[in-house]
Structures are given as C-alpha cells and as structure tokens.
Design an enzyme around this catalytic site. Structure first.
Site, PDB file in Angstrom:
ATOM      1  N   HIS A  22       0.833  -1.204   0.000  1.00  0.00           N
ATOM      2  CA  HIS A  22       0.000   0.000   0.000  1.00  0.00           C
ATOM      3  C   HIS A  22       0.871   1.259   0.000  1.00  0.00           C
ATOM      4  O   HIS A  22       0.688   2.162  -0.834  1.00  0.00           O
ATOM      5  CB  HIS A  22      -0.913  -0.014   1.234  1.00  0.00           C
ATOM      6  CG  HIS A  22      -1.816   1.179   1.318  1.00  0.00           C
ATOM      7  ND1 HIS A  22      -3.089   1.192   0.799  1.00  0.00           N
ATOM      8  CD2 HIS A  22      -1.625   2.408   1.857  1.00  0.00           C
ATOM      9  CE1 HIS A  22      -3.647   2.373   1.006  1.00  0.00           C
ATOM     10  NE2 HIS A  22      -2.778   3.130   1.661  1.00  0.00           N
ATOM     11  N   GLU A  23       1.817   1.308   0.916  1.00  0.00           N
ATOM     12  CA  GLU A  23       2.663   2.497   1.014  1.00  0.00           C
ATOM     13  C   GLU A  23       3.595   2.617  -0.183  1.00  0.00           C
ATOM     14  O   GLU A  23       3.929   3.733  -0.600  1.00  0.00           O
ATOM     15  CB  GLU A  23       3.464   2.462   2.316  1.00  0.00           C
ATOM     16  CG  GLU A  23       2.609   2.440   3.581  1.00  0.00           C
ATOM     17  CD  GLU A  23       1.602   3.583   3.644  1.00  0.00           C
ATOM     18  OE1 GLU A  23       1.880   4.656   3.073  1.00  0.00           O
ATOM     19  OE2 GLU A  23       0.534   3.408   4.250  1.00  0.00           O
ATOM     20  N   HIS A  26       1.877   4.632  -2.879  1.00  0.00           N
ATOM     21  CA  HIS A  26       2.026   6.076  -2.678  1.00  0.00           C
ATOM     22  C   HIS A  26       3.440   6.530  -3.046  1.00  0.00           C
ATOM     23  O   HIS A  26       3.633   7.536  -3.735  1.00  0.00           O
ATOM     24  CB  HIS A  26       1.766   6.428  -1.203  1.00  0.00           C
ATOM     25  CG  HIS A  26       0.355   6.228  -0.759  1.00  0.00           C
ATOM     26  ND1 HIS A  26      -0.727   6.734  -1.442  1.00  0.00           N
ATOM     27  CD2 HIS A  26      -0.155   5.595   0.339  1.00  0.00           C
ATOM     28  CE1 HIS A  26      -1.843   6.418  -0.807  1.00  0.00           C
ATOM     29  NE2 HIS A  26      -1.520   5.722   0.270  1.00  0.00           N
TER      30      HIS A  26
END
Length: 452
Positions: A22-23, A26
């Site tokens: 997920h990170e 980003h």
C-alpha cells in the site's frame, strides 16, 4: 499458546506485506510525480530498524505493525526551502495529488489480483457443492441428498464455499433465488428457494441452517469412535464401530442426526429401541438416555458416544493454468469488490449486522487458520484482506485516502483548495469516526472470543 503465537506471527506477516505494498503505491507514484519523499515507514511508533538510502529517503520498520505511512515534503507540515518548493506535495497540480493518494488503494487492488492469480495457479482445495441433507425451505424446494449445485441465480458455483457465500448473501437480502442442480436421479433441474420466508432477526451465522442445506461432506457416519464407561450406550451393549441405523422411530443416516433423534424422543426413565449394524449383521438394543447438565448451564439427553474423528477430505480443486489464471483472478477481484461494497451497503441499511466488522484479533485468527489450511487458502485470505484494505481506505472519511480524494474532488469543483480550517475540522471528524470504527471492531473481536 501455540495458536496464540501462530496468530500473532501470521498477523505480522499479513499486515506487513499488505501495508508495504500500500505504502509503496504512494511512494512510487509520488516519486514519478516529482514529489520528494522523506520517510517510508512500515508500522507506527518507535523505529525498530531504520536507514537512509542513496535516494535520501529514510526507510523505517516501526514497532506497531497496524499500518504505515509515506512522509513527503509539504509546506503544511514545516518550512520548505525556496529551492525545494517545486518538490513539495502541496505545490503539485490536483491531478497529481489525486494520483499519489489513489495509488495506495490501487496497489492493494493490483496485489489482490496477483495473489488470486497465484492461488488459482497453485490450486485451492475445496468441497464439491453436493447436498447431503435438505430440511425446511430447501426440502420444500425439492432438494434431495446427492444433488450437485451448479448455479445460484446467474452465478456458477464450482465449490461449496462459493455456494455458501451466494446463498447467505441472498438470504441477507431475503431474496428468492433459483438454484440449478444436477439431480441425484440424473438430469438438471431448477429448485426455487423462497428465502423471503426467513424470519427477520435471524443471525447471519445461522442463515445457512435456516435455508436447510447441509453439505454432503459434513455428514460423518453414525459410527462412534468410542463408548464412554458406565454410560447408557455402554449399559445397552453398544460397541465402538457399531453403525447406528435407527433410534426409536427415526432413521439415522449420519452422526449429526443422532443428537436430534435422541432429544426429540427421550423422556425420563423411558427406554428407546436402537438398531445397529455390527459385522454386517443388524441388532436391536434398548437404552435409556441420561439427562446431563454442563457447567455452562446447558442441558440435554446423552448416550455416551464419542464422535468419529476427522473431517471429510477435500474432493475438488479450484485451479487454472498459469495463463488462464490471470483473467480468472481479474474476474474474481471484480466479483469480490462488488460483494464488498454490497456488504457495506447492507450494513448501512441494516440488512447486515455491524458484527461483520472485524479487528486485529479476528484478522490474526483468520490468518493463522488459513495458513494451517495450506498455501492456496492463505493466498486467498491475503487477497481478501488486501481488497478490504483498499476498500476501507477509499471510504470518504477524512484522514483516510478516500477523505483526501474527497477534498481534491471539492477542489476540482470549486477551483481552489479547501481552507485550512475546513481541512482541520474534517480531520477531527475523521479521527472520531475512525476511532469509533476501531472501537466497534475491537468490541466485536472480544465478543467473539467470549461467545466462542
């Protein structure tokens, strides 16, 4: 104790993998949009490990593995040197900020597809959707032992897991469904299940029982593994390995029917005729059930029989070739996404219970149990968890990715960013909502532990 440590370990492995992806979503998109990343952290709190990479980013693994974050250069969080302002997140066009924020949930969706592809390629063992017994609504619809469920509504169901999920979903909506089966007697037939007849207030975990379908593989033989000493069965002469055929005036076809037959016919001091098969011969015996009260306040008639060990082996495998697994994984991700949003809608309008919201305790238990079932089941669990993380982060709650996307949508409409005051107010509301959701999740977890 082994289960506890196993649950903790698999929770850390699961969340660590999903949060990292997920990170990274980003992080990767931010770098390509020209934003300077200061820190990439998996976990919150005190750093357990950190180092600064050649790219100038501080990489951190922190003590609390329930999330993570990517810290970017931003004038709202501190002073930025004039020569670096072009690299600040807040200076980027709104479409770039949208792409950076959406990349986290997007990475989890991509990971979900990849995990399901691996699951299909490995092959997930499961049970065939074979009916072992039909009662109530299912019996009235014409279901018979040996029927194989082919389709529920317009949805093909290759396994019992798929059939169960489709039936429970329809039952939550109290929606009548047409079920296509390959009948035990041959040929195909349509059985119309009137699920609108299920009473309101029935707990979701009991919906399948209310429908009245029991899978064939659950029906263990009515053959006790052992006979307890000085029990009604022992005094009647029943032996381990005897197959019970009849109790009173009820035929017995499987182990789970023994209890129902006894509870329905037993009376204080009254003997029941029992027919058993031993060594190929049928014998008639008489026994008198005993009334038993346990420490939890429950009470029932007992015979003193120990159930047969084990569970039926899986009899099918959900598997595709390496190439065919990809479109299957994409289709399955789309189906699961629809069902996830459908479940959220049901919880909002009251058709589904808020007890479906799970916290870290339940996630840890599911992670451990799926890992014990094998690689394919664990991959399936990770895919579902990754999808859930993506959907949760897309909810329009400030402090979540979906809340930031809502801000940027408003900015696109009005032509300028929201005021700092409005953003701060939204953050406080978002924190309150998030705290409420977390509190409800922990409450549900503890309630499950107490009830179980």
């Amino acid at each position: 104790m082994q289960t506890f440590f196993g649950s903790v370990w698999w929770l850390i492995v699961s969340l660590g993998l999903l949060v990292t992806f997920h990170e990274f979503g980003h992080f990767w998109v931010a770098r390509r949009c020209g934003v300077r990343v200061l820190r990439f952290s998996v976990g919150f709190g005190r750093p357990l490990w950190k180092r600064v990479g050649r790219d100038g980013v501080e990489y951190v693994v922190a003590a609390l593995p329930l999330g993570g974050y990517v810290r970017m250069l931003d004038e709202r969080e501190g002073e930025v040197a004039p020569e670096e302002r072009d690299f600040a997140f807040n200076r980027k066009p709104v479409w770039k900020r949208i792409a950076i924020v959406a990349a986290g949930p997007g990475a989890n969706l991509v990971l979900c597809v990849a995990l399901l592809w691996a699951m299909f390629a490995v092959g997930k063992p499961d049970y065939l959707p074979l009916v072992g017994r039909a009662e109530g609504i299912a019996a009235e619809a014409g279901f018979e032992p040996g029927d194989r469920i082919l389709r529920i509504g317009q949805t093909p169901v290759p396994t019992w897991t798929d059939a169960g999920l489709a039936l429970v979903t329809a039952a939550m909506d109290r929606r009548d469904v047409a079920v296509e089966v390959r009948a035990a007697a041959g040929g195909t037939a349509i059985r119309d299940l009137e699920l609108s007849r299920i009473p309101e207030g029935v707990e979701e975990r009991r919906l399948l029982s209310e429908i009245g379908l029991v899978r064939q593989q659950l029906l263990l033989p009515a053959t006790p593994r052992a006979i307890r000493a000085d029990s009604p069965a022992a005094r009647a002469g029943i032996e381990a390995g005897d197959r019970l055929l009849r109790i009173g005036d009820r035929d017995v076809r499987s182990w789970d029917e023994i209890g129902a037959a006894v509870q329905a016919q037993a009376a204080d001091g009254q003997a029941l005729e029992v027919e058993v098969e031993r060594g190929g011969e049928r014998r008639r015996l008489w026994l008198t059930p005993e009334w038993y009260e346990d420490d939890a306040g429950g009470a029932r008639w007992i015979l003193g029989l120990d159930p047969p060990q084990g569970e039926a082996a899986y009899d099918t495998t959900l598997e595709h070739g390496v190439v065919d697994a990809l479109p299957a994984a994409v289709a399955e991700t789309w189906r699961l996404t629809r069902e996830t949003f459908g479940m959220l809608a049901r919880m909002v309008d009251g058709r589904a219970s808020l007890k479906n919201i799970s916290g870290p305790i339940s996630i840890a238990q599911y992670a451990n149990s799926s890992a014990q079932l094998g690689l394919a089941w664990f991959l399936n669990f990770l895919a579902l968890l990754s999808l859930s993380l993506a959907v949760m982060n897309l909810l329009p709650i400030p402090v979540l990715d979906g809340g930031h996307l809502l801000y940027y949508l408003i900015e696109l409409i009005k032509g300028s960013p929201l005021s700092e005051r409005a953003v701060m107010a939204g953050q406080y509301v978002g924190l309150a909502l998030l705290a409420g959701l977390m509190g409800l999740a922990f409450y549900n977890d503890i309630l499950r532990l107490v009830v179980s």
